[in-house]
Design an enzyme around this catalytic site. Structure first.
Site, PDB file in Angstrom:
ATOM      1  N   THR A 160       0.824  -1.205   0.000  1.00  0.00           N
ATOM      2  CA  THR A 160       0.000   0.000   0.000  1.00  0.00           C
ATOM      3  C   THR A 160       0.856   1.252   0.000  1.00  0.00           C
ATOM      4  O   THR A 160       1.951   1.249   0.541  1.00  0.00           O
ATOM      5  CB  THR A 160      -0.850   0.005   1.297  1.00  0.00           C
ATOM      6  N   ARG A 188     -12.492  -9.358  -1.018  1.00  0.00           N
ATOM      7  CA  ARG A 188     -11.719  -9.059   0.187  1.00  0.00           C
ATOM      8  C   ARG A 188     -11.445  -7.562   0.287  1.00  0.00           C
ATOM      9  O   ARG A 188     -11.095  -6.906  -0.675  1.00  0.00           O
ATOM     10  CB  ARG A 188     -10.396  -9.824   0.159  1.00  0.00           C
ATOM     11  N   VAL A 189     -11.632  -7.014   1.491  1.00  0.00           N
ATOM     12  CA  VAL A 189     -11.291  -5.627   1.788  1.00  0.00           C
ATOM     13  C   VAL A 189     -10.319  -5.639   2.954  1.00  0.00           C
ATOM     14  O   VAL A 189     -10.567  -6.283   3.977  1.00  0.00           O
ATOM     15  CB  VAL A 189     -12.543  -4.797   2.150  1.00  0.00           C
ATOM     16  N   GLY A 190      -9.208  -4.935   2.809  1.00  0.00           N
ATOM     17  CA  GLY A 190      -8.207  -4.889   3.858  1.00  0.00           C
ATOM     18  C   GLY A 190      -8.385  -3.703   4.785  1.00  0.00           C
ATOM     19  O   GLY A 190      -9.482  -3.171   4.969  1.00  0.00           O
ATOM     20  N   GLY A 212       1.278  -3.310   4.901  1.00  0.00           N
ATOM     21  CA  GLY A 212       1.576  -4.707   5.202  1.00  0.00           C
ATOM     22  C   GLY A 212       0.326  -5.559   5.202  1.00  0.00           C
ATOM     23  O   GLY A 212      -0.626  -5.298   4.465  1.00  0.00           O
ATOM     24  N   HIS A 213       0.309  -6.569   6.062  1.00  0.00           N
ATOM     25  CA  HIS A 213      -0.785  -7.537   6.090  1.00  0.00           C
ATOM     26  C   HIS A 213      -1.999  -6.906   6.772  1.00  0.00           C
ATOM     27  O   HIS A 213      -2.047  -6.764   7.992  1.00  0.00           O
ATOM     28  CB  HIS A 213      -0.334  -8.791   6.834  1.00  0.00           C
ATOM     29  N   GLY A 214      -2.990  -6.531   5.969  1.00  0.00           N
ATOM     30  CA  GLY A 214      -4.103  -5.732   6.457  1.00  0.00           C
ATOM     31  C   GLY A 214      -4.905  -6.364   7.559  1.00  0.00           C
ATOM     32  O   GLY A 214      -5.413  -5.664   8.453  1.00  0.00           O
TER      33      GLY A 214
END
Length: 300
Positions: A160, A188-190, A212-214
């Site tokens: 991001t 999918r929504v982060g 990073g990893h949402g």
């Protein structure tokens, strides 16, 4: 009052900040500056984290999420954008033209149409080619954590852009945009478009944005937590450290996981921190523009 500055995640942001900083230093608003920075990333085909160069879901379709924020009472976001190149600008329209915070999917695209924004093909040919290559490999292969060598390219899973500005009036603003996790489950929504997850701005307490990893960021309301801790007296580095420590205590941190934050106080004291090595961020102020390693890395 601190001099105007721009902060942004990842080394690919440096030339973007450098091009936009003269406008900020000349009196451009923080909100205009962060929108302009993120729009530049969204239209850059060479950046596979964001916008037109972004990687699609497992069905080969690209969707975008974005958010802008200037205060707890002033934010806008969109998720699941399917046919507009600049979700950050749609997010700003949501903030300024509606009483809502978040619009989703094709109805958010329709909202953009109603405000004169032009539809576009948002899947670049290079992104489609990468998806075709991915289809030929095992779909169960886990992506590597994103790693930034400092030359503007991320290796491993994409990520991001999050940008924070402080303008000459002392006003803070933030924006973030993403094409989401590579090869994600459709729909999918982060963390990026959710207030307090991927971005949070409070004029009295500061601003933070995550990358990073949402799912890990969302699980602890990461950006909000960093800003809240600063409001309680923590430095940006201390606030990021405590937030990352919260994440480590809640998850089994797999090798493909990365989480990082950049944060600033209202007075312009800033820092970056990450779960593991491989994160860099860019800063642009009156002294120039540089790419920095984070002040904090939690894990070896």
């Amino acid at each position: 009052m601190a001099s105007p500055f721009l902060l942004s995640t990842w080394s690919f942001s440096e030339p973007i900040l450098e091009s936009e900083y003269p406008n900020l230093s000349a009196g451009c608003s923080a909100l205009d500056a962060v929108e302009a920075c993120v729009r530049n990333a969204e239209q850059d085909k060479s950046i596979d984290s964001v916008g037109f160069g972004g990687l699609p879901d497992r069905n080969g379709n690209c969707t975008f999420d974005a958010m802008v924020m200037t205060s707890p009472s002033s934010s806008g976001a969109v998720c699941g954008i399917e046919r507009h190149l600049h979700p950050v600008s749609i997010a700003r329209l949501v903030m300024e033209k509606t009483n809502h915070t978040l619009l989703a999917g094709t109805l958010a695209d329709d909202f953009a149409d109603s405000h004169g924004m032009e539809s576009a093909n948002i899947l670049a040919d290079t992104s489609e080619q990468k998806w075709e290559r991915w289809k030929k490999r095992s779909r169960d292969t886990k992506p590597l954590a994103p790693f930034d060598h400092g030359h503007g390219q991320l290796f491993g899973s994409h990520d991001t852009i999050g940008t924070i500005a402080l303008d000459s009036h002392g006003t803070l603003a933030g924006a973030c945009s993403t094409s989401g996790m590579a090869w994600k489950v459709p729909g999918r929504v982060g963390d990026s478009p959710i207030v307090g997850h991927g971005l949070y701005v409070d004029p009295k307490r500061g601003a933070a944005t995550g990358t990073g990893h949402g799912e890990l960021i969302s699980g602890v309301n990461g950006a909000f937590l960093v800003v809240d801790l600063m409001g309680r007296g923590a430095t940006p580095q201390e606030a990021i450290h405590e937030t990352l420590d919260r994440i480590v205590s809640c998850w089994d941190i797999k090798k493909e996981y990365q989480v990082a934050f950049i944060a600033t106080t209202p007075e312009g004291k800033f820092a970056g921190g990450a779960l593991r090595a491989g994160f860099k961020y860019a800063i642009c102020n009156s002294d120039g523009c540089i790419v920095k390693d984070p002040e904090l890395v939690m894990l070896d």
